[in-house]
Design a protein around this motif. Structure first.
Motif, PDB file in Angstrom:
ATOM      1  N   ASN A 174     109.494 103.340  25.969  1.00 38.21           N
ATOM      2  CA  ASN A 174     108.116 103.689  26.250  1.00 38.21           C
ATOM      3  C   ASN A 174     107.763 103.189  27.647  1.00 38.21           C
ATOM      4  O   ASN A 174     108.082 102.045  27.971  1.00 38.21           O
ATOM      5  N   VAL A 175     107.154 104.010  28.483  1.00 39.17           N
ATOM      6  CA  VAL A 175     106.809 103.573  29.848  1.00 39.17           C
ATOM      7  C   VAL A 175     105.305 103.698  30.049  1.00 39.17           C
ATOM      8  O   VAL A 175     104.732 104.759  29.809  1.00 39.17           O
ATOM      9  N   LYS A 176     104.697 102.610  30.472  1.00 38.55           N
ATOM     10  CA  LYS A 176     103.245 102.617  30.681  1.00 38.55           C
ATOM     11  C   LYS A 176     102.932 102.173  32.098  1.00 38.55           C
ATOM     12  O   LYS A 176     103.506 101.198  32.582  1.00 38.55           O
ATOM     13  N   PHE A 177     102.039 102.883  32.768  1.00 34.21           N
ATOM     14  CA  PHE A 177     101.607 102.482  34.109  1.00 34.21           C
ATOM     15  C   PHE A 177     100.171 101.992  34.018  1.00 34.21           C
ATOM     16  O   PHE A 177      99.281 102.756  33.655  1.00 34.21           O
ATOM     17  N   THR A 178      99.991 100.709  34.314  1.00 33.17           N
ATOM     18  CA  THR A 178      98.638 100.179  34.306  1.00 33.17           C
ATOM     19  C   THR A 178      98.267  99.831  35.735  1.00 33.17           C
ATOM     20  O   THR A 178      99.052  99.188  36.444  1.00 33.17           O
TER      21      THR A 178
END
Ligand code: CP3
Length: 336
Positions: free
Chosen positions: A82-86
């Motif tokens: 899972n890849v998340k950009f915050t």
């Protein structure tokens, strides 16, 4: 054949200019699309929008090459993380699971990334023939930095984490090389004509691991590219004078300098390779005179040799597009 491909393959010393991270980040027309598309991964998988963003800097500046709007982390995403950009925090990946990782199959991987290939196809049809469409991958080590969350502070890695996992890393690298070569081939089949291999965190590899984690994986990928006649540009950022060993071992068609490398040193020591980039992207935040002075050094050093104008890292988000335009005009009108 595109202008960039001619330079890389035939060592043709004609002018050529593009910028790393030219699509996205600093352009208001990108920010407009981004503000309506909160999920970055979904945006990368929207073929129409990805193609539109890819072409934005071409429309604005008439650059010689387009680089497809995507991200190096689309590969770990397609391999199950899972890849998340915050905003402000950078990318965050879900915990790595070796067993699951090793179960990945080629078909499923290519299917998951097929919107990228469609974006390349759409873009190639819209781009004039002599402009290159550059595809890219992250080199195995740089992907692993994110996949295993090795980098704890901004420019520092957890060495202990590394000591305990040498075998694990070797195993991940071997599998990644396989999938990265598939991703390169798929992008070229879709219409890209060059690949850039970003090893943005090569400078964090401890000296004793440089061969296993950086040189050899890049060399294996280059070997594949040569077999397939795909021109490749490497970017082993931060390895200082080891650029010379890297170039001798990996033998890429092109090598992107980072801003720490002295261009005069590079011209003398990096042989049988097309040099690209080097100018510090911070210079674009300064006055016009500073930009011109900085650019002149690179242009003059490499005059008469096959040099591709670019930066030593990506364009910064706070860059004023007008400064980019001035730099391009200066480069194009420079005649010694
Ligand atoms: O050159 C281009 O503009 C094409 C698209 C491109 C992106 N990422 C889009 C992006 C490319 C070539 C990349 C490469 C990339 N991605 C690298 C290697 C090059 C480098 O700069 O070192 C790395 C290390 C990444 C990983 C990554 N993706 C990070 C660390 C971040 C967050 C911070 C940032 O903006 O760089 C991203 C997100 C990302 N990738 C954005 C864009 C336009 C910003 C997303 C947003 O709008 O929030």
């Amino acid at each position: 054949m595109s202008n960039l491909k001619k330079i890389l393959l035939n060592k043709n010393p004609c002018k050529s200019i593009w910028f790393m991270r030219q699509a996205g980040r600093y352009l208001p027309e990108f920010q407009n699309i981004r503000s309506k598309n909160k999920d970055f991964i979904k945006l990368c998988l929207n073929s129409e929008l990805s193609s539109e963003i890819t072409l934005q800097p071409i429309k604005r500046f008439d650059l010689d090459s387009a680089i497809i709007f995507s991200d190096i982390l689309m590969v770990p995403y397609a391999l199950g993380q899972n890849v998340k950009f915050t905003k402000g925090l950078g990318p965050k990946l879900s915990d790595f699971n070796l067993k699951e990782f090793l179960k990945n199959k080629e078909n499923n991987f290519s299917n998951k990334l097929s919107p990228i290939y469609k974006a390349i196809d759409i873009t190639r049809r819209k781009l004039v023939k002599d402009k290159s469409l550059i595809s890219f991958i992250g080199a195995p080590w740089t992907l692993i930095v994110y996949m295993l969350n090795i980098k704890e502070k901004k420019e520092e890695i957890n060495l202990q984490k590394l000591d305990n996992s040498k075998e694990l890393i070797d195993q991940i690298i071997a599998t990644l090389i396989n999938f990265l070569c598939i991703h390169i081939k798929n992008q070229i089949n879709a219409g890209a004509d060059v690949v850039q291999i970003f090893d943005s965190w090569a400078g964090l590899v401890p000296d004793e691991n440089l061969n296993d984690f950086c040189f050899t994986p890049n060399e294996k990928i280059l070997h594949f590219c040569k077999q397939q006649k795909i021109p490749a540009i490497c970017f082993p950022k931060g390895i200082k004078e080891k650029y010379e060993d890297f170039n001798k071992i990996v033998k890429p068609d092109g090598i992107n300098l980072d801003s720490e490398i002295d261009p005069v040193w590079a011209k003398k020591n990096l042989k049988n390779v097309v040099i690209q980039g080097g100018l510090n992207p911070n210079i674009l935040l300064k006055e016009d005179e500073d930009i011109i002075e900085g650019a002149t050094k690179y242009i003059q050093t490499f005059q008469g040799t096959p040099y591709v104008f670019n930066l030593g890292h990506g364009l910064l988000p706070e860059t004023d597009p007008d400064k980019v335009s001035k730099l391009i005009n200066f480069y194009r009108n420079f005649d010694g």
